[in-house]
Design a protein around this motif. Structure first.
Motif, PDB file in Angstrom:
ATOM      1  N   SER A 198       0.871  -1.292  -0.116  1.00 55.64           N
ATOM      2  CA  SER A 198      -0.073  -0.184   0.101  1.00 55.64           C
ATOM      3  C   SER A 198       1.031   1.259   0.032  1.00 55.64           C
ATOM      4  N   ILE A 199       2.145   1.028   0.725  1.00 63.90           N
ATOM      5  CA  ILE A 199       3.022   2.221   0.833  1.00 63.90           C
ATOM      6  C   ILE A 199       3.418   2.498  -0.821  1.00 63.90           C
ATOM      7  N   ILE A 200       3.986   1.391  -1.266  1.00 70.35           N
ATOM      8  CA  ILE A 200       4.464   1.673  -2.697  1.00 70.35           C
ATOM      9  C   ILE A 200       3.417   1.996  -3.525  1.00 70.35           C
ATOM     10  N   ILE A 201       2.244   1.650  -3.871  1.00 66.23           N
ATOM     11  CA  ILE A 201       1.268   1.960  -4.769  1.00 66.23           C
ATOM     12  C   ILE A 201       0.952   3.421  -4.514  1.00 66.23           C
ATOM     13  N   THR A 202       0.760   3.770  -3.243  1.00 67.53           N
ATOM     14  CA  THR A 202       0.129   5.170  -3.041  1.00 67.53           C
ATOM     15  C   THR A 202       1.380   6.267  -3.233  1.00 67.53           C
ATOM     16  N   THR A 203       2.565   5.873  -2.965  1.00 70.31           N
ATOM     17  CA  THR A 203       3.686   6.550  -3.228  1.00 70.31           C
ATOM     18  C   THR A 203       3.895   6.801  -4.843  1.00 70.31           C
ATOM     19  N   VAL A 204       3.563   5.906  -5.851  1.00 70.10           N
ATOM     20  CA  VAL A 204       3.448   6.011  -7.328  1.00 70.10           C
ATOM     21  C   VAL A 204       2.497   6.845  -7.826  1.00 70.10           C
ATOM     22  N   ILE A 205       1.150   6.535  -6.721  1.00 68.94           N
ATOM     23  CA  ILE A 205      -0.282   7.243  -7.178  1.00 68.94           C
ATOM     24  C   ILE A 205       0.145   8.758  -7.152  1.00 68.94           C
ATOM     25  N   GLY A 206       0.913   8.977  -6.016  1.00 68.31           N
ATOM     26  CA  GLY A 206       1.165  10.436  -5.600  1.00 68.31           C
ATOM     27  C   GLY A 206       2.056  11.292  -6.382  1.00 68.31           C
ATOM     28  N   ILE A 207       2.893  10.398  -7.413  1.00 67.26           N
ATOM     29  CA  ILE A 207       3.618  11.138  -8.501  1.00 67.26           C
ATOM     30  C   ILE A 207       2.839  12.278  -9.322  1.00 67.26           C
ATOM     31  N   PRO A 208       1.885  11.775 -10.276  1.00 63.71           N
ATOM     32  CA  PRO A 208       0.813  12.718 -10.914  1.00 63.71           C
ATOM     33  C   PRO A 208       0.129  13.629 -10.045  1.00 63.71           C
ATOM     34  N   MET A 209      -0.016  13.311  -8.583  1.00 63.40           N
ATOM     35  CA  MET A 209      -0.945  14.141  -7.949  1.00 63.40           C
ATOM     36  C   MET A 209      -0.078  15.067  -7.280  1.00 63.40           C
ATOM     37  N   GLY A 210       1.465  15.374  -7.483  1.00 61.38           N
ATOM     38  CA  GLY A 210       2.315  15.983  -6.897  1.00 61.38           C
ATOM     39  C   GLY A 210       2.445  15.999  -5.662  1.00 61.38           C
ATOM     40  N   VAL A 211       2.110  14.892  -5.043  1.00 62.66           N
ATOM     41  CA  VAL A 211       2.507  14.818  -3.542  1.00 62.66           C
ATOM     42  C   VAL A 211       3.859  14.192  -3.501  1.00 62.66           C
ATOM     43  N   THR A 212       4.151  13.129  -4.154  1.00 59.91           N
ATOM     44  CA  THR A 212       5.551  12.350  -4.284  1.00 59.91           C
ATOM     45  C   THR A 212       6.516  13.321  -4.899  1.00 59.91           C
ATOM     46  N   SER A 213       7.531  13.704  -4.473  1.00 57.05           N
ATOM     47  CA  SER A 213       8.437  14.658  -5.346  1.00 57.05           C
ATOM     48  C   SER A 213      10.050  13.764  -5.482  1.00 57.05           C
ATOM     49  N   PHE A 214      10.672  14.123  -6.382  1.00 59.25           N
ATOM     50  CA  PHE A 214      11.903  13.607  -6.658  1.00 59.25           C
ATOM     51  C   PHE A 214      12.797  14.650  -6.677  1.00 59.25           C
ATOM     52  N   THR A 215      14.239  14.435  -6.135  1.00 61.98           N
ATOM     53  CA  THR A 215      15.221  15.494  -6.201  1.00 61.98           C
ATOM     54  C   THR A 215      16.132  15.591  -7.771  1.00 61.98           C
ATOM     55  N   LYS A 216      16.569  16.463  -7.798  1.00 60.68           N
ATOM     56  CA  LYS A 216      17.399  16.457  -9.140  1.00 60.68           C
ATOM     57  C   LYS A 216      18.394  15.253  -9.332  1.00 60.68           C
TER      58      LYS A 216
END
Length: 433
Positions: A198-216
């Motif tokens: 559930s953590i992995i799936i929601t983290t992936v879903i959070g990418i298009p939602m703008g909640v999960t962010s990546f560093t450069k």
């Protein structure tokens, strides 16, 4: 094979090596959410999240590998989900210790826990606390953890008129709701590693939602994160006071109850409990916990405990220390996957926190609710943990209410000297707070 038999308790006549390995992998998947949750919780104190990931991994690996070789049991250990909350939200926020002072207190608690484990003093402490309060403490911690999960996702927020209330429908809140629903559905369907998935799936879903962010320049694999920002950062200044004594005692009590309760429950599942109720190698399991807690403080992590998620590996057929050895080894492998765990937003971990709270409610059904003098202190313990936002206050008020109601109802003979002394100390702590 002889090495496995001697070092890890593997019996080729009654055990299967492949089954033990699969059991270890299952346990790791089920409890690996701690790699995301523990840094997220402890980083609220100002500690560096990347360093916390490394500290969490190494502390869990040391404790679990020690348990594998010392106790030869198919259990796993890692930073406690209840006591990391105590570290961050009670010690550092409510009481006001710095995280450096809190780590120093963890070292003190770890050393004392080592001594009382070696000297078998833990039985005296355990026997002094009423059974119903033990169950209430476990249940209350579960409620407190779930409340933190709801708060971190913005589902529950502070409100002037009602103190708390439902938050606005923001993107992190919606992701948190999804994480909780997904965790509950997967667990209800008995999916192994449901909290992890559930953590992995929601983290992936959070990418298009703008909640999960990546560093450069983000990459999924990297060298282990530096431990130096939190390694051995102790501050013993200002700890020579009564509040520290109460805090250390609270840590000891919760740690003892958490570990012993889990060990008893898991031992029943493995079928190793003897006819007289004793558990083989339980002292070694407690000792690995104590050593792990002490090492964890040096590594910048909170108190170590045995994980109830070990039951998932036992259900897969794990019976020996090979299972726990596999878990410890997988923790070490995860050192090189820190970028994956560090991008996980707090909202994605809310499902794990809430469901762990649900699992800990199991203790509530064991509380005697037919006798008010037993039910009332248990209720006070549970509700004040959440409302006071403090595990320590919940335990303190629970013990005080137990002693007062027993005396006022003429049932003072059920009290023991230790409870009376504790009550006096608790009252003094409120007076001089």
């Amino acid at each position: 094979m002889k090495f496995l038999e001697k070092a890890l308790g593997f019996d080729p006549k009654s055990m299967n090596l492949k089954t033990e390995v699969v059991a270890g992998a299952t346990t790791f998947l089920t409890m690996s959410y701690i790699l995301a949750v523990n840094p997220a919780v402890l980083s609220t104190t100002g500690m560096e999240k990347a360093a916390l990931f490394t500290g969490t991994v190494i502390a869990a690996a040391i404790a679990t590998l020690l348990l594998a070789f010392m106790a030869k049991l198919p259990f796993a250990q890692a930073p406690s989900m209840g006591l990391n909350a105590f570290f961050a939200y009670t010690m550092c926020q409510a009481i006001g210790y710095t995280w450096q002072q809190s780590l120093a207190i963890m070292v003190i608690e770890g050393v004392i826990f080592l001594l009382i484990t070696f000297l078998n003093v833990r039985e005296i402490i355990l026997n002094s606390i009423p059974q119903n309060l033990r169950y209430a403490i476990s249940t209350g911690i579960g409620m407190f953890i779930a409340f933190i999960g709801l708060k971190n996702a913005g589902i529950i927020v502070a409100k002037p008129g009602t103190f708390v209330g439902l938050g606005n429908f923001t993107r992190p809140m919606l992701l948190g709701v999804l994480a909780i629903l997904l965790s509950s559905v997967l667990m209800a369907r008995k999916v192994k590693g449901s909290l992890f998935y559930s953590i992995i799936i929601t983290t992936v879903i959070g990418i298009p939602m703008g909640v999960t962010s990546f560093t450069k320049g983000w990459l999924p694999v990297s060298a282990p994160q530096s431990l130096m920002p939190i390694f051995c950062k102790f501050d013993f200044n200002g700890l020579m006071n009564f509040q520290t004594v109460i805090t250390v005692f609270t840590l000891l009590i919760v740690n003892i109850f958490d570990t012993v309760g889990t060990l008893v429950g898991l031992a029943q599942k493995t079928g190793i409990v003897k006819s007289d109720g004793t558990i083989p190698h339980v002292k070694e399991a407690m000792m690995s916990d104590a050593i792990g807690t002490t090492c964890g403080a040096f590594l910048g992590s909170s108190t170590i405990t045995t994980y109830i998620e070990s039951a998932s590996g036992i259900a897969e057929g794990g019976k020996s220390g090979v299972t726990s050895f596999v878990v410890g080894a997988l923790f070490l492998v995860s050192l090189f996957l820190s970028p994956i765990f560090l991008i996980i937003p707090s909202a994605a971990t809310s499902g794990a926190l809430v469901l762990v709270g649900v699992l800990m409610l199991d203790s509530m059904k064991k509380i005697d609710l037919t006798e008010v003098s037993e039910a009332f202190p248990a209720f006070i313990t549970m509700i004040t943990m959440v409302l006071c936002y403090s595990i320590a206050d919940g335990i303190t008020l629970g013990i005080l209410s137990y002693v007062v109601i027993k005396i006022c109802t003429g049932k003072y003979k059920t009290l023991n000297p230790t409870l009376i002394i504790l009550s006096i100390l608790f009252i003094l702590s409120f007076v001089f707070k």
